[in-house]
Design a protein around this motif. Structure first.
Motif, PDB file in Angstrom:
ATOM      1  N   ARG A  23       0.815  -1.216   0.000  1.00 56.07           N
ATOM      2  CA  ARG A  23       0.000   0.000   0.000  1.00 56.07           C
ATOM      3  C   ARG A  23       0.850   1.269   0.000  1.00 56.07           C
ATOM      4  N   LEU A  24       2.124   1.147   0.314  1.00 59.69           N
ATOM      5  CA  LEU A  24       3.022   2.311   0.340  1.00 59.69           C
ATOM      6  C   LEU A  24       3.855   2.444  -0.930  1.00 59.69           C
ATOM      7  N   VAL A  25       3.778   1.452  -1.807  1.00 56.79           N
ATOM      8  CA  VAL A  25       4.607   1.452  -3.014  1.00 56.79           C
ATOM      9  C   VAL A  25       3.716   1.711  -4.226  1.00 56.79           C
ATOM     10  N   ASP A  26       3.957   2.851  -4.880  1.00 58.34           N
ATOM     11  CA  ASP A  26       3.153   3.226  -6.052  1.00 58.34           C
ATOM     12  C   ASP A  26       3.645   2.607  -7.340  1.00 58.34           C
ATOM     13  N   GLY A  27       4.833   2.063  -7.319  1.00 58.22           N
ATOM     14  CA  GLY A  27       5.465   1.576  -8.535  1.00 58.22           C
ATOM     15  C   GLY A  27       6.677   2.435  -8.834  1.00 58.22           C
ATOM     16  N   PRO A  28       7.403   2.092  -9.873  1.00 55.99           N
ATOM     17  CA  PRO A  28       8.644   2.812 -10.169  1.00 55.99           C
ATOM     18  C   PRO A  28       8.397   4.259 -10.601  1.00 55.99           C
ATOM     19  N   ALA A  29       9.105   5.183  -9.975  1.00 53.04           N
ATOM     20  CA  ALA A  29       8.934   6.612 -10.257  1.00 53.04           C
ATOM     21  C   ALA A  29       9.332   6.972 -11.687  1.00 53.04           C
ATOM     22  N   TRP A  30      10.184   6.172 -12.321  1.00 53.03           N
ATOM     23  CA  TRP A  30      10.644   6.487 -13.674  1.00 53.03           C
ATOM     24  C   TRP A  30       9.637   6.094 -14.751  1.00 53.03           C
ATOM     25  N   PHE A  50      -0.884  -5.017  -9.483  1.00 59.96           N
ATOM     26  CA  PHE A  50      -0.359  -6.245 -10.071  1.00 59.96           C
ATOM     27  C   PHE A  50      -1.030  -7.472  -9.448  1.00 59.96           C
ATOM     28  N   LEU A  51      -1.117  -7.494  -8.123  1.00 57.18           N
ATOM     29  CA  LEU A  51      -1.733  -8.624  -7.428  1.00 57.18           C
ATOM     30  C   LEU A  51      -3.232  -8.714  -7.724  1.00 57.18           C
ATOM     31  N   ARG A  52      -3.882  -7.569  -7.804  1.00 56.96           N
ATOM     32  CA  ARG A  52      -5.313  -7.563  -8.147  1.00 56.96           C
ATOM     33  C   ARG A  52      -5.523  -8.120  -9.555  1.00 56.96           C
ATOM     34  N   ARG A  53      -4.637  -7.781 -10.464  1.00 52.13           N
ATOM     35  CA  ARG A  53      -4.768  -8.301 -11.832  1.00 52.13           C
ATOM     36  C   ARG A  53      -4.589  -9.821 -11.866  1.00 52.13           C
ATOM     37  N   ALA A  86      -2.606 -13.450  -2.452  1.00 54.13           N
ATOM     38  CA  ALA A  86      -1.711 -13.410  -3.610  1.00 54.13           C
ATOM     39  C   ALA A  86      -0.387 -12.712  -3.301  1.00 54.13           C
ATOM     40  N   ASP A  87      -0.320 -12.023  -2.170  1.00 57.98           N
ATOM     41  CA  ASP A  87       0.875 -11.245  -1.840  1.00 57.98           C
ATOM     42  C   ASP A  87       1.944 -12.157  -1.245  1.00 57.98           C
ATOM     43  N   THR A  88       2.554 -12.938  -2.127  1.00 54.12           N
ATOM     44  CA  THR A  88       3.603 -13.884  -1.738  1.00 54.12           C
ATOM     45  C   THR A  88       4.942 -13.386  -2.272  1.00 54.12           C
ATOM     46  N   LEU A  89       6.021 -13.921  -1.727  1.00 50.46           N
ATOM     47  CA  LEU A  89       7.345 -13.537  -2.232  1.00 50.46           C
ATOM     48  C   LEU A  89       7.509 -13.847  -3.722  1.00 50.46           C
ATOM     49  N   PRO A  90       7.077 -15.023  -4.206  1.00 51.54           N
ATOM     50  CA  PRO A  90       7.201 -15.268  -5.649  1.00 51.54           C
ATOM     51  C   PRO A  90       6.431 -14.249  -6.496  1.00 51.54           C
ATOM     52  N   ASN A  91       5.220 -13.883  -6.061  1.00 48.53           N
ATOM     53  CA  ASN A  91       4.462 -12.893  -6.827  1.00 48.53           C
ATOM     54  C   ASN A  91       5.094 -11.505  -6.736  1.00 48.53           C
ATOM     55  N   ARG A  92       5.659 -11.198  -5.578  1.00 51.19           N
ATOM     56  CA  ARG A  92       6.334  -9.903  -5.454  1.00 51.19           C
ATOM     57  C   ARG A  92       7.555  -9.858  -6.376  1.00 51.19           C
ATOM     58  N   LEU A  93       8.276 -10.951  -6.464  1.00 45.59           N
ATOM     59  CA  LEU A  93       9.418 -11.028  -7.368  1.00 45.59           C
ATOM     60  C   LEU A  93       8.959 -10.906  -8.825  1.00 45.59           C
ATOM     61  N   ARG A  94       7.842 -11.545  -9.159  1.00 47.48           N
ATOM     62  CA  ARG A  94       7.280 -11.409 -10.510  1.00 47.48           C
ATOM     63  C   ARG A  94       6.967  -9.950 -10.819  1.00 47.48           C
ATOM     64  N   TRP A  95       6.378  -9.229  -9.846  1.00 51.93           N
ATOM     65  CA  TRP A  95       6.083  -7.809 -10.034  1.00 51.93           C
ATOM     66  C   TRP A  95       7.370  -7.011 -10.260  1.00 51.93           C
ATOM     67  N   ILE A  96       8.382  -7.255  -9.434  1.00 48.48           N
ATOM     68  CA  ILE A  96       9.640  -6.517  -9.564  1.00 48.48           C
ATOM     69  C   ILE A  96      10.226  -6.722 -10.958  1.00 48.48           C
ATOM     70  N   TYR A  97      10.319  -7.972 -11.398  1.00 45.28           N
ATOM     71  CA  TYR A  97      10.900  -8.242 -12.720  1.00 45.28           C
ATOM     72  C   TYR A  97      10.059  -7.684 -13.853  1.00 45.28           C
ATOM     73  N   LYS A  98       8.745  -7.843 -13.780  1.00 49.23           N
ATOM     74  CA  LYS A  98       7.883  -7.434 -14.891  1.00 49.23           C
ATOM     75  C   LYS A  98       7.675  -5.921 -14.938  1.00 49.23           C
ATOM     76  N   GLU A  99       7.491  -5.298 -13.800  1.00 48.01           N
ATOM     77  CA  GLU A  99       7.057  -3.901 -13.780  1.00 48.01           C
ATOM     78  C   GLU A  99       8.134  -2.883 -13.424  1.00 48.01           C
ATOM     79  N   THR A 100       9.280  -3.341 -12.892  1.00 47.11           N
ATOM     80  CA  THR A 100      10.251  -2.341 -12.425  1.00 47.11           C
ATOM     81  C   THR A 100      11.646  -2.475 -13.026  1.00 47.11           C
ATOM     82  N   MET A 101      11.941  -3.576 -13.692  1.00 40.50           N
ATOM     83  CA  MET A 101      13.309  -3.766 -14.176  1.00 40.50           C
ATOM     84  C   MET A 101      13.474  -3.555 -15.671  1.00 40.50           C
ATOM     85  N   GLY A 102      12.431  -3.371 -16.367  1.00 42.54           N
ATOM     86  CA  GLY A 102      12.533  -3.052 -17.787  1.00 42.54           C
ATOM     87  C   GLY A 102      13.151  -4.036 -18.684  1.00 42.54           C
TER      88      GLY A 102
END
Length: 179
Positions: A120-127, A139-142, A163-179
């Protein structure tokens, strides 16, 4: 002529964990060679002993680790470069690239006690432009909306929590923040 002699410089970047690429680079380089010759011998930590020729400097410009080649090799390449740096501290320069720095983020962002983990505190990558930014929450809602056949904003909070598991969080990081 100012009398200054420039050193020979070998420059490499974007090895991305590809041991075969690094191995070919060393074999083709006038600056470096493997101390063991063929076959390449690795020490107990999995690092090769590379010799840096007299009069040469090596600059690695980043992105040492990633998916790797057929052998993989992020750890092998990283340990070999670190071994080379320890052997020639004044002649080897190791810079971090975006892929290296991104992976360093994982230890804090996957720590469940970290403020960076609280979805709830992370909006996603600022860039990323706000209109295209995907937060961990969205991401988790989707993910859950696909399984529940509903819209993301209709997913019950307990389903998002599940759905807020470490594997799903890692999926979010790779898909949405690492380009």
């Amino acid at each position: 002529d100012d009398g200054i002699v420039a050193p020979n410089v070998a420059l490499v970047s974007d090895i991305e964990g590809n041991w075969e690429y690094f191995e070919r680079f060393v074999k083709l380089s006038a600056a470096m060679s493997f101390a063991s010759g063929e076959p390449i011998v690795l020490n107990e930590q999995g690092a090769a002993d590379v010799v840096l020729a007299d009069g040469w400097k090596l600059i690695h410009c980043g992105d040492v680790c990633d998916k790797g080649g057929s052998t993989g090799g992020s750890i092998r390449v990283t340990r070999t470069l670190c071994r080379l740096k320890r052997k020639y501290p004044d002649r080897v320069i190791l810079l971090l690239g975006n892929r290296d720095i991104n992976k360093m983020r994982l230890t804090s962002e996957l720590q469940t006690s970290s403020k960076y983990y609280c979805r709830r505190l992370v909006d996603g990558p600022a860039w990323v432009p706000a209109s295209k930014r995907v937060s961990p929450e969205l991401f988790l809602r989707r993910i859950r909306s696909e399984k529940l056949a509903c819209k993301p904003d209709e997913v019950p909070l307990d389903e998002v929590d599940a759905a807020d598991t470490l594997p799903n969080r890692l999926r979010w990081i790779y898909k949405e923040t690492m380009g």
